[in-house]
Scaffold this active site. Structure first.
Site, short mmCIF file in Angstrom:
data_model
loop_
_atom_site.label_atom_id
_atom_site.label_comp_id
_atom_site.label_asym_id
_atom_site.label_seq_id
_atom_site.Cartn_x
_atom_site.Cartn_y
_atom_site.Cartn_z
N ASP A 84 0.68 -1.25 0.06
CA ASP A 84 -0.02 0.18 0.08
C ASP A 84 0.89 1.29 0.09
O ASP A 84 1.84 1.44 0.85
CB ASP A 84 -0.87 -0.09 1.34
CG ASP A 84 -2.13 0.81 1.35
OD1 ASP A 84 -2.44 1.45 0.09
OD2 ASP A 84 -2.46 1.37 2.60
N GLU A 135 -1.05 5.83 -8.80
CA GLU A 135 -2.02 6.94 -8.27
C GLU A 135 -1.44 8.17 -8.76
O GLU A 135 -0.21 8.51 -9.01
CB GLU A 135 -1.71 6.87 -6.53
CG GLU A 135 -2.47 8.31 -5.85
CD GLU A 135 -2.42 8.16 -4.49
OE1 GLU A 135 -2.29 7.14 -3.90
OE2 GLU A 135 -2.73 9.28 -4.06
N HIS A 177 -7.70 9.87 4.03
CA HIS A 177 -7.44 8.72 4.86
C HIS A 177 -7.91 9.31 6.40
O HIS A 177 -7.96 10.41 6.61
CB HIS A 177 -5.93 8.50 4.93
CG HIS A 177 -5.47 7.77 3.48
ND1 HIS A 177 -4.40 8.27 2.54
CD2 HIS A 177 -5.57 6.52 3.18
CE1 HIS A 177 -4.35 7.43 1.62
NE2 HIS A 177 -5.05 6.49 1.87
N GLY A 178 -7.97 8.09 7.04
CA GLY A 178 -8.11 8.36 8.58
C GLY A 178 -9.86 8.99 8.57
O GLY A 178 -10.61 8.68 7.92
N GLY A 208 -9.21 5.73 1.70
CA GLY A 208 -9.86 6.33 2.84
C GLY A 208 -11.09 5.84 3.09
O GLY A 208 -12.29 6.42 3.16
N ASN A 229 -10.18 0.66 -0.03
CA ASN A 229 -9.26 0.49 1.22
C ASN A 229 -9.69 0.75 2.52
O ASN A 229 -10.03 1.93 2.70
CB ASN A 229 -8.01 1.28 0.69
CG ASN A 229 -7.16 0.83 -0.31
OD1 ASN A 229 -7.64 0.16 -1.29
ND2 ASN A 229 -6.02 1.45 -0.52
N ASN A 231 -8.81 0.75 6.91
CA ASN A 231 -7.35 0.62 7.65
C ASN A 231 -8.06 1.22 9.03
O ASN A 231 -8.24 0.35 10.11
CB ASN A 231 -6.07 1.47 7.39
CG ASN A 231 -5.08 1.22 8.15
OD1 ASN A 231 -5.08 0.05 9.08
ND2 ASN A 231 -4.05 2.05 8.21
P1 13P Z 1 -8.64 4.45 6.17
O1 13P Z 1 -7.58 4.62 7.12
O2 13P Z 1 -9.31 6.06 5.94
O3 13P Z 1 -9.60 3.37 6.38
O4 13P Z 1 -7.96 4.37 4.57
C1 13P Z 1 -7.23 3.33 4.37
C2 13P Z 1 -6.44 3.42 3.20
O5 13P Z 1 -6.81 4.07 2.30
C3 13P Z 1 -5.22 2.57 2.99
O6 13P Z 1 -4.35 3.07 1.75
#
Ligand code: 13P
Length: 293
Positions: A84, A135, A177-178, A208, A229, A231
């Site tokens: 990633d 990307e 993200h996050g 994200g 994705n 995380n």
């Molecule tokens: P999140 O942490 O927002 O779920 O995003 C994960 C991500 O895009 C990893 O590449």
């Protein structure tokens, strides 16, 4: 079954569903995601950031662990082990280490340099049978200490990078993200349509994935986002379940019981189960359940 991600994402794109990319951080994470994918008969992508790989002892450790768990747990659904947000050197190392898929994130580079490096890495990855994600533009939020605002990718740049032969493309449509800020204005589905049109129907990647309302996720999938994705969501539920377990005194060595709740196999179990439940929820939302039956 460890495979590259090309076919699973092509099928997802044609079938108007998305495959979940779930970031892994350790053995428990990996096991939870693999077992849930198998239970749901869903293809799955295990995402590994360079920071998480370093934490686990390096790319070779990650590749060996995932391969051995996949075999040891008798996983039959297609599983891709994917780097990633890889750097140029990180991609090269993962190709050698036994990953089945890589992302080269040249989005912070001048566009011409991103193009030149992506072109070289597409060749290297394909020569070894790996799939490769590229990307353009920056996707917002913080990942491994890098912060950016939610950006929207330029369809012309997307077109140029896709022409190099990448298998799927991370294209920003306002995603971050996050945890999303309270004043976030949502995904730009119009922008997604323009990108999909310019790129001739290649599977697109939505980074994200935590905190986007379900209706927007569904609209993004209909618009061509075939890999999503996730995380932060798994981190949050893992932390919450572990905190709850500890707060209930279950890990207390002085407690008057013989449970030995501080045993890591017990201590980490609620978090492990919480990740499984979150992965199930996401697979249902993304529509990938049963697609590997
Ligand atoms: P999140 O942490 O927002 O779920 O995003 C994960 C991500 O895009 C990893 O590449």
């Amino acid at each position: 079954m460890l495979v590259n991600a090309t076919r699973m994402l092509k099928e997802a794109h044609e079938g108007h569903y998305a495959v979940g990319h779930f970031n892994i951080n350790n053995l428990e994470w990996t096991k939870a995601i693999l077992l849930e994918a198998e239970a749901q008969k869903s293809p799955v992508i295990l995402g590994v950031s360079e920071g998480a790989a370093k934490y686990m002892g390096g790319f070779k450790v990650v590749a060996a662990m995932v391969k051995a768990l996949d075999e040891g747990l008798g996983i039959t659904v297609p599983v891709a082990l994917h780097l990633d947000h890889g750097s140029y050197n990180g991609v090269k190392s993962c190709i050698e280490a036994g990953f089945t898929s890589v992302m080269f994130d040249g989005s912070a580079l001048p566009f011409e340099e991103n193009i030149a490096k992506t072109k070289e890495l597409v060749q290297l990855a394909h020569d070894k049978g790996l799939s490769i994600e590229a990307e353009v533009g920056a996707i917002g939020g913080t990942e491994d200490g890098i912060t950016a605002d939610g950006e929207v990718a330029d369809p012309e740049e997307c077109k140029k990078i896709v022409a190099l032969g990448v298998d799927f493309l991370a294209a920003g449509i306002g995603n971050i993200h996050g945890i999303y800020p309270k004043d976030w204005t949502g995904l730009k589905i119009d922008a997604l349509q323009a990108i999909q049109k310019a790129t001739g129907g290649i599977p697109l990647v939505l980074h994200g994935g935590t905190g986007i309302p379900d209706d927007q996720i569904k609209a993004a999938i209909q618009g061509g986002m075939s890999k999503i994705n996730v995380n932060t969501d798994c981190q949050l539920v893992f932390a919450e379940a572990t905190i709850k377990y500890c707060a209930a005194g279950k890990a207390d060595p002085t407690a008057d019981n013989k449970e030995k709740g501080y045993d890591p196999r017990k201590l980490l179990k609620p978090g492990f189960e919480a990740i499984r439940a979150k992965v199930k929820e996401k697979m249902e939302l993304f529509g990938s359940v049963g697609k590997a039956a």
